[in-house]
Design an enzyme around this catalytic site. Structure first.
Site, mmCIF file in Angstrom:
data_model
loop_
_atom_site.group_PDB
_atom_site.id
_atom_site.type_symbol
_atom_site.label_atom_id
_atom_site.label_comp_id
_atom_site.label_asym_id
_atom_site.label_seq_id
_atom_site.Cartn_x
_atom_site.Cartn_y
_atom_site.Cartn_z
ATOM 1 N N TYR A 181 8.046 -9.229 6.047
ATOM 2 C CA TYR A 181 7.672 -7.991 6.727
ATOM 3 C C TYR A 181 8.024 -7.778 7.920
ATOM 4 O O TYR A 181 7.662 -8.820 9.081
ATOM 5 C CB TYR A 181 5.721 -8.008 7.054
ATOM 6 C CG TYR A 181 5.412 -7.624 5.101
ATOM 7 C CD1 TYR A 181 5.448 -6.762 4.414
ATOM 8 C CD2 TYR A 181 4.807 -8.937 4.501
ATOM 9 C CE1 TYR A 181 5.073 -6.471 3.378
ATOM 10 C CE2 TYR A 181 3.972 -8.588 3.402
ATOM 11 C CZ TYR A 181 4.277 -7.564 2.761
ATOM 12 O OH TYR A 181 3.836 -7.650 2.072
ATOM 13 N N ASP A 193 1.288 -1.190 0.328
ATOM 14 C CA ASP A 193 -0.003 -0.006 -0.210
ATOM 15 C C ASP A 193 0.794 1.198 -0.470
ATOM 16 O O ASP A 193 2.579 1.113 0.095
ATOM 17 C CB ASP A 193 -0.974 0.370 1.614
ATOM 18 C CG ASP A 193 -1.891 -0.943 0.926
ATOM 19 O OD1 ASP A 193 -2.754 -0.854 0.085
ATOM 20 O OD2 ASP A 193 -2.525 -1.350 2.116
#
Length: 251
Positions: A108, A51
């Protein structure tokens, strides 16, 4: 022939990784640069969507070409925006290789800091309450995530998903100097999932609410997605050992 690029980028410079019309995105920048260097349209396909504001230390994009020009990696880095660079150039052993579907896992890392630091602005999440958090309690919540495979509560409602199943291989919190990091590796992630996991764990640890209840609710309104994107880094994508052959950037 199918090739792949390993790229890294500063997410604050882009409106996310995926093509969004004329808006500056990672995929658009790669497509534009490759098209200019090959002098014909080239389209890339990414391994993991990030994003707006989310950074990447490693994300992969594949594309097709009959052959590669010399110095491609060097020339790409010369024309790409300053916030985007190519780490490596690869040839796929299988012409049907797909960065997204052949990835075995993605990892992540979310970075948090508790004391104001201007050099961490847009690089980590300033969360003053972090000094009061229990690392043991946070790791208890992280361990619970590995025992679940259905994560509908951690998928944003605007996403049309056919499956909410994910296998989390690793999930833990660790101190890193003045920062606190959450590290998670899974076969796949849902839209907004990592930020939802971070925000919800922070809230659960602070308030004593039940993460198990949130997981069982299958309702994203129970989760907390409010942590900012700039604290999040895509840091590793794993493929099978023989999937890619790294190419020397011949000059």
């Amino acid at each position: 022939m199918r090739f792949a690029l390993d790229v890294r980028y500063d997410g604050m410079a882009f409106h996310g990784s995926q093509i969004q019309g004329a808006l500056p995105t990672v995929q658009k920048a790669l497509n534009d640069a490759l098209t200019m260097l090959f002098r014909k349209p080239v389209e890339t396909f990414g391994a993991s969507r990030t994003d707006e504001g989310v950074h990447a230390l490693s994300n992969f994009y594949h594309f097709d070409a009959p052959e590669l020009p010399k110095q491609l990696q060097y020339r790409l880095n010369a024309v790409l925006p300053p916030a985007l660079s190519v780490n490596g150039l690869y040839e796929a052993r299988n012409p049907d290789f797909n960065c997204r579907f052949d990835a075995l896992s993605r990892q992540y890392r979310y970075r948090i800091y508790a004391h104001k630091n201007p050099f961490l602005k847009d690089r980590a999440y300033f969360y003053p309450y972090a000094t009061n958090l229990s690392l043991a309690a946070l790791n208890e919540t992280a361990a619970l995530l590995k025992r679940h495979t259905h994560f509908e509560s951690f998928c944003k409602r605007t996403t049309n998903m056919h499956s909410f199943k994910c296998t989390i291989h690793e999930a833990y919190w660790e101190p890193q100097g003045e920062e606190l990091h959450f590290v998670v590796r899974a076969n796949r992630f849902l839209r907004g999932m990592v930020r939802g996991l971070v925000g919800t764990q922070l809230r659960v640890t602070k308030t004593g609410t039940s993460l198990s209840d949130i997981l069982a609710a299958n309702d994203c309104r129970r989760a907390d997605f409010a942590v900012p994107g700039h604290g999040l880094y895509l840091e590793e994508i794993r493929f099978g050992e023989d999937a890619l052959i790294q190419l020397e950037d011949v000059r």
